[in-house]
Enzyme design. Structure first.
Site, PDB file in Angstrom:
ATOM      1  N   ASP A 122      -1.444   6.455   6.568  1.00  0.00           N
ATOM      2  CA  ASP A 122      -2.517   5.560   6.136  1.00  0.00           C
ATOM      3  C   ASP A 122      -2.767   4.615   7.304  1.00  0.00           C
ATOM      4  OD1 ASP A 122      -4.129   3.567   5.134  1.00  0.00           O
ATOM      5  OD2 ASP A 122      -2.894   3.102   3.388  1.00  0.00           O
TER       6      ASP A 122
ATOM      7  N   LYS B  73     -11.854  -2.040   7.056  1.00  0.00           N
ATOM      8  CA  LYS B  73     -11.003  -2.930   7.833  1.00  0.00           C
ATOM      9  C   LYS B  73     -11.517  -3.010   9.269  1.00  0.00           C
ATOM     10  CE  LYS B  73      -8.739  -3.156   4.093  1.00  0.00           C
ATOM     11  NZ  LYS B  73      -7.560  -2.463   3.645  1.00  0.00           N
TER      12      LYS B  73
ATOM     13  N   TRP C  33       0.841  -1.212   0.000  1.00  0.00           N
ATOM     14  CA  TRP C  33       0.000   0.000   0.000  1.00  0.00           C
ATOM     15  C   TRP C  33       0.866   1.248   0.000  1.00  0.00           C
ATOM     16  CZ3 TRP C  33      -4.156  -1.375  -1.983  1.00  0.00           C
ATOM     17  CH2 TRP C  33      -4.840  -2.536  -1.597  1.00  0.00           C
TER      18      TRP C  33
END
Ligand SMILES: *Cc1c(COP(=O)(O)O)cnc(C)c1O
Length: 366
Positions: free
Chosen positions: A175, A199, A105
């Protein structure tokens, strides 16, 4: 199963398990939300009823995370992936930023940002397949850097920054998708936090951005789409256009559930307890082993392997039949990954470890 609905223990990395209590409230509210005569899905986002839903969600989040008044909370769309673009578009002033690449990511964010400026990779753990967090105490931070970027919990690899990097006074952007609301955080250490809620905080489709007010700029390049300016959403309290209204409502229910559970300090205690059960087992197992360096371990995502592709496959199959699902690891790591987010009950982890122990006995004899 440990509930009335024949629900499995869902170890998916995301979209992921939600608290049963939240789903029950959503079910009860489904056809007629609080006497409105309609479901939240059917409601105008400009209605008084919805205004109350989004405002309550924001104030509960502010309370949970102790978000200071000089930070804005935005409910956006486009996933964490859109933030990989919005962050550089909105925050690059000098045109330079420093990225710490600790997984896929972060790498995607790093590559995307290059479209908008001079982006430096100041640290990486790619040399060992992202199995650790590099020492970030004295990095080569550029004097011109507009911000330092991290992916705080690496969902795929199961590593987490347990110490934030020394940014040498530069703004930190994080993030937080896969560790959002898993523990208390000091928001003042960050310029911008973003998280895809699928998530740990809600259904897919909502992106939460927490941004320090002075970083919300007007003077962006004229090509910048209006939807990609934080200012657009900030000026309109996330109601510039139709927001992901139902998703925000579910997030609001999750925030209430966390508050009822006792807040982020208690959440952290429960999460640490669950992770310890699993890591202690892995450390003592003769068959299974964790794939990351101990000091970098994530409390949310726990990858592990047997060392044999056949046994991994057999384990995943048998676990699935026993009601422990979505344990297949990401294709770049292989093996298994148990994501044990806030909504995974302690019993789910105990059950998984019992199952692993049984599997180990059966398969070590062979
Ligand atoms: C899942 C995830 C993403 C991608 O999220 P999308 O909402 O699919 O764009 C980005 N970063 C992290 C840390 C993630 O866990």
């Amino acid at each position: 199963m440990a509930n009335n609905y024949n629900r499995v223990y869902n170890f998916a990395a995301g979209p992921a398990v939600l608290p049963v209590e939240v789903l029950e409230i959503a079910r009860d509210d489904m056809l007629n939300y609080h006497g409105s005569g309609m479901s939240v899905m059917e409601m105008s986002h400009r209605s008084k009823t919805y205004d109350n839903i989004i405002k309550t969600a924001e104030s509960d989040l502010r309370e949970l995370m102790n978000i200071p008044d000089n930070y804005k909370v935005l409910f956006l769309q486009g996933g964490a992936n859109l933030q990989f673009s919005m962050v550089p578009i909105n925050l690059l002033k000098n045109g330079e930023a420093d990225y710490i690449v600790t997984g896929q990511w972060a790498k995607k964010a790093y590559i995307e940002a290059q479209k908008y400026g001079k982006i430096n990779k100041i640290a990486s753990s790619e040399d060992k397949n992202f199995s650790y967090i590099p020492d970030c105490s004295d990095l080569d931070i550029s004097p011109n850097s507009d911000y330092v970027y991290i992916c705080e919990n690496n969902t795929i690899y199961g590593t987490k920054f347990h110490t934030l990097p020394n940014t040498k006074g530069k703004i930190l952007v994080s993030d937080m998708s896969s560790c959002f609301l898993s523990e208390p955080v000091d928001v003042t250490k960050y310029g911008l936090i973003f998280a895809g809620v699928q998530k740990n905080a809600g259904p897919a489709g909502v992106q939460i951005v927490i941004i320090r007010e002075d970083l919300i700029r007007e003077d962006l390049p004229s090509w910048c789409p209006v939807m990609l300016k934080y200012k657009t959403h900030s000026d309109n309290n996330s109601l510039y256009n139709t927001p992901p209204a139902y998703g925000i409502y579910i997030c609001g229910l999750v925030f209430k559930w966390i508050k009822k559970t006792g807040g982020l300090e208690i959440m952290k205690q429960i999460n640490d307890k669950k992770a310890k059960i699993l890591y202690d087992f892995l450390d003592n197992s003769k068959l299974f082993k964790g794939t990351v360096e101990k000091e970098s371990r994530s409390v949310m995502n726990v990858p592990f392997v047997t060392g044999s592709d056949e046994l991994d496959k057999l384990f995943i199959e048998q676990a699935q039949k026993a009601g422990f699902v979505q344990l297949k690891g990401h294709r770049t790591v292989g093996g298994m990954r148990a994501s044990i987010y806030n909504a995974m009950p302690v019993d789910g982890v105990i059950g998984l470890v019992d199952f692993m122990s049984k599997f180990e006995k059966e398969n070590l004899q062979k």
